[in-house]
Design a protein around this motif. Sequence first.
Motif, mmCIF file in Angstrom:
data_model
loop_
_atom_site.group_PDB
_atom_site.id
_atom_site.type_symbol
_atom_site.label_atom_id
_atom_site.label_comp_id
_atom_site.label_asym_id
_atom_site.label_seq_id
_atom_site.Cartn_x
_atom_site.Cartn_y
_atom_site.Cartn_z
ATOM 1 N N GLN A 222 0.912 -1.278 -0.017
ATOM 2 C CA GLN A 222 0.167 0.086 -0.048
ATOM 3 C C GLN A 222 0.816 1.088 -0.084
ATOM 4 O O GLN A 222 1.469 1.465 1.055
ATOM 5 C CB GLN A 222 -0.950 0.041 1.183
ATOM 6 C CG GLN A 222 -1.786 -1.231 1.365
ATOM 7 C CD GLN A 222 -2.900 -0.965 2.419
ATOM 8 O OE1 GLN A 222 -3.579 -0.005 2.641
ATOM 9 N NE2 GLN A 222 -2.633 -1.763 3.443
ATOM 10 N N LYS A 223 0.607 1.846 -0.911
ATOM 11 C CA LYS A 223 1.246 3.291 -0.885
ATOM 12 C C LYS A 223 0.783 4.468 -0.125
ATOM 13 O O LYS A 223 -0.268 4.968 -0.374
ATOM 14 C CB LYS A 223 1.681 3.943 -2.344
ATOM 15 C CG LYS A 223 2.766 4.818 -2.752
ATOM 16 C CD LYS A 223 2.544 4.974 -4.354
ATOM 17 C CE LYS A 223 3.172 6.391 -4.721
ATOM 18 N NZ LYS A 223 3.884 7.304 -3.875
ATOM 19 N N SER A 224 1.403 4.222 1.114
ATOM 20 C CA SER A 224 0.661 5.227 1.921
ATOM 21 C C SER A 224 1.615 5.843 3.041
ATOM 22 O O SER A 224 2.894 5.283 3.379
ATOM 23 C CB SER A 224 -0.494 4.318 2.851
ATOM 24 O OG SER A 224 -0.661 4.799 3.985
ATOM 25 N N THR A 225 1.232 6.905 3.621
ATOM 26 C CA THR A 225 2.072 7.537 4.478
ATOM 27 C C THR A 225 1.608 7.243 5.797
ATOM 28 O O THR A 225 2.135 7.654 6.988
ATOM 29 C CB THR A 225 2.056 8.978 4.222
ATOM 30 O OG1 THR A 225 0.741 9.804 4.105
ATOM 31 C CG2 THR A 225 3.007 9.532 3.144
ATOM 32 N N SER A 226 0.508 6.711 5.830
ATOM 33 C CA SER A 226 -0.048 6.295 7.341
ATOM 34 C C SER A 226 0.446 4.994 7.906
ATOM 35 O O SER A 226 -0.247 4.174 8.081
ATOM 36 C CB SER A 226 -1.694 6.226 7.269
ATOM 37 O OG SER A 226 -2.211 7.145 6.696
ATOM 38 N N THR A 227 1.826 5.176 8.143
ATOM 39 C CA THR A 227 2.270 3.945 8.705
ATOM 40 C C THR A 227 2.923 4.073 10.287
ATOM 41 O O THR A 227 3.712 3.166 10.634
ATOM 42 C CB THR A 227 3.481 3.285 7.847
ATOM 43 O OG1 THR A 227 4.254 4.716 7.409
ATOM 44 C CG2 THR A 227 2.951 2.931 6.307
ATOM 45 N N HIS A 228 2.694 5.461 10.726
ATOM 46 C CA HIS A 228 3.305 5.592 12.185
ATOM 47 C C HIS A 228 2.762 4.550 13.115
ATOM 48 O O HIS A 228 1.497 4.368 13.178
ATOM 49 C CB HIS A 228 2.815 7.006 12.415
ATOM 50 C CG HIS A 228 3.285 7.318 13.638
ATOM 51 N ND1 HIS A 228 4.507 7.416 14.276
ATOM 52 C CD2 HIS A 228 2.782 8.075 14.830
ATOM 53 C CE1 HIS A 228 4.550 7.699 15.402
ATOM 54 N NE2 HIS A 228 3.499 8.141 15.692
ATOM 55 N N GLY A 274 1.009 9.627 9.186
ATOM 56 C CA GLY A 274 -0.007 9.460 10.013
ATOM 57 C C GLY A 274 -0.279 8.178 10.853
ATOM 58 O O GLY A 274 0.170 7.144 10.305
ATOM 59 N N PRO A 275 -1.245 8.278 11.800
ATOM 60 C CA PRO A 275 -1.533 6.870 12.493
ATOM 61 C C PRO A 275 -2.547 5.881 11.539
ATOM 62 O O PRO A 275 -3.189 6.559 10.763
ATOM 63 C CB PRO A 275 -2.521 7.385 13.616
ATOM 64 C CG PRO A 275 -2.686 8.427 13.296
ATOM 65 C CD PRO A 275 -2.005 9.272 12.305
ATOM 66 N N LEU A 276 -2.755 4.581 11.947
ATOM 67 C CA LEU A 276 -3.593 3.685 11.470
ATOM 68 C C LEU A 276 -4.960 4.141 11.908
ATOM 69 O O LEU A 276 -4.973 4.646 13.014
ATOM 70 C CB LEU A 276 -3.247 2.315 11.650
ATOM 71 C CG LEU A 276 -1.782 1.866 11.835
ATOM 72 C CD1 LEU A 276 -1.745 0.405 12.074
ATOM 73 C CD2 LEU A 276 -1.087 2.126 10.595
#
Length: 508
Positions: A222-228, A274-276
Amino acid sequence: MVKGRVLIIAGSDPSGGAGLEADQKVLAAHGCYAMTSTTALTVQNTKGVTGVHVIPSDFVGRQVEACLEDVGADVIKTGMLASAETIEVIAKLVTKFNVPTLVIDPVMVSTSGAQLLPHEAIAQLSQHLLPHTTILTPNIPEATLLLTQNGQQVNEIQSVSDVEAMGRKIQQLGPKWVLVKGGHMPFRKDLTVAKTDEEKEIVVDVLVGPEGSVLRVQSPYQKSTSTHGTGCSLASAIAARVAQGADMPTAVRGACRYIEAGIKTAPQLGSGNGPLDHFHSTYTLPFSPGYFVEYLLEHPAVRSVWDEFVYHPFVMALGNGTLPVESFKGYIVQDYLYLIHFSRANALAAYKAKSIGDISRSNEIVSHILHEMKLHINYCNSFGIAEPEIQATQELQACTAYTRYVLDVGQSEDWLALQMALAPCLLGYGAVAKMLHAHADTVRDGNTYWAWIENYNADDYVEAVRLGSELIEKNIRLQSPSRIEELIKIFVHATKMEIGFWEMFPYK
Ligand SMILES: Cc1ncc(COP(=O)(O)O)c(N)n1
């Protein structure tokens, strides 16, 4: 319902995406009981870590002891351990309390690059904790660091087999299971390492375990920045599932799927990583168990319709005795006809019920209706209407509409939906009688309709309302929130039909 006690030993992330805060959300989402021992406070948000305040290790140890000597834990899960001393303290306590399962996420460096464990402490981690570890969950950079720090050579990863080999080597350091997380190294479709962003298709997490066992969990990249906080959350999801009795491969596969969905449904908060969404599969009922009826009658879709029904001018005219007798006669005959079909609907509820208790309950209601119908006949007789005349009367439209609506819900839907269609009548007549009893405008002496009011305020009717509500309460808590909204719509529709019933007769 709480099942599985998990003690988390980790650092705090005030922005809620990683660390203790994420761990507790994961455990809450899984219905586990979460306890915490705080190794460090951090200053961070989605953009990065700007401060770390390490908690003295003996204090961390005292928190761990306080939890273990009292509540106890099925699983301990560790995240950011912050110092070598803390690792030593924890290792001693794990042995002392003999906690059955230890999930270790070897947090070393945050996604944003901050050092969360001093480099030197990797030696303590390897020496003191890994031998007690049930499952270790390194990502590829952490796995590489662990191996090189332990004097092992790490070859460049070309394939999933290389990841598996890496896990095997780490397993030699002590953990029973090792999950090497592949998020940092996506593969192409053919499971060779992707060289460009466009080639990134598949993430493989590899679990190696006892007796040569291997599990590969593949998920779409998943190309996502929500990985924190994905690492923290994954380890906590494994901890939760093991605490609830899952075997390790099942727990790991389920936890990977939980994280995959968490990234997919992430709430897009903050301007960095960002968070999940930790609660993508969690249902929260909008009422506390046992208080559905209270919630129902206050519901925005119900309240005004309910008041219109209970305080209807027809009802108020019954209370102050001004209702024209012809209206009451018409009403009581139609209500008699209504009760025949209301009995059929309750008999249908008996048929639809799954337990003998519920069947017998519907049967009791039918007996009560029979008693009520006798009162109706007595009323009619006192107005000079004989029983054959009642039987010969045609149903008015509102009576047919209401009763056949209830029966149709009963035919086409489930037992609870039928109970919801029956509820406005059962609850409503009780509410009407109670309201009239207490209302200042109600006339008792010389009111032709006082006996009618008394009937629905009598002990046996109040008891019937109580039992009926109890049945609904018992079953409604097992429904999903969206189903509850549908059931409320049925209640509202049937309440409107009640209003239609009053409307059939002039009340002035
Ligand atoms: C308190 C704490 N624990 C762990 C992490 C690692 O999470 P991530 O790698 O997603 O930054 C973190 N940032 N903060």
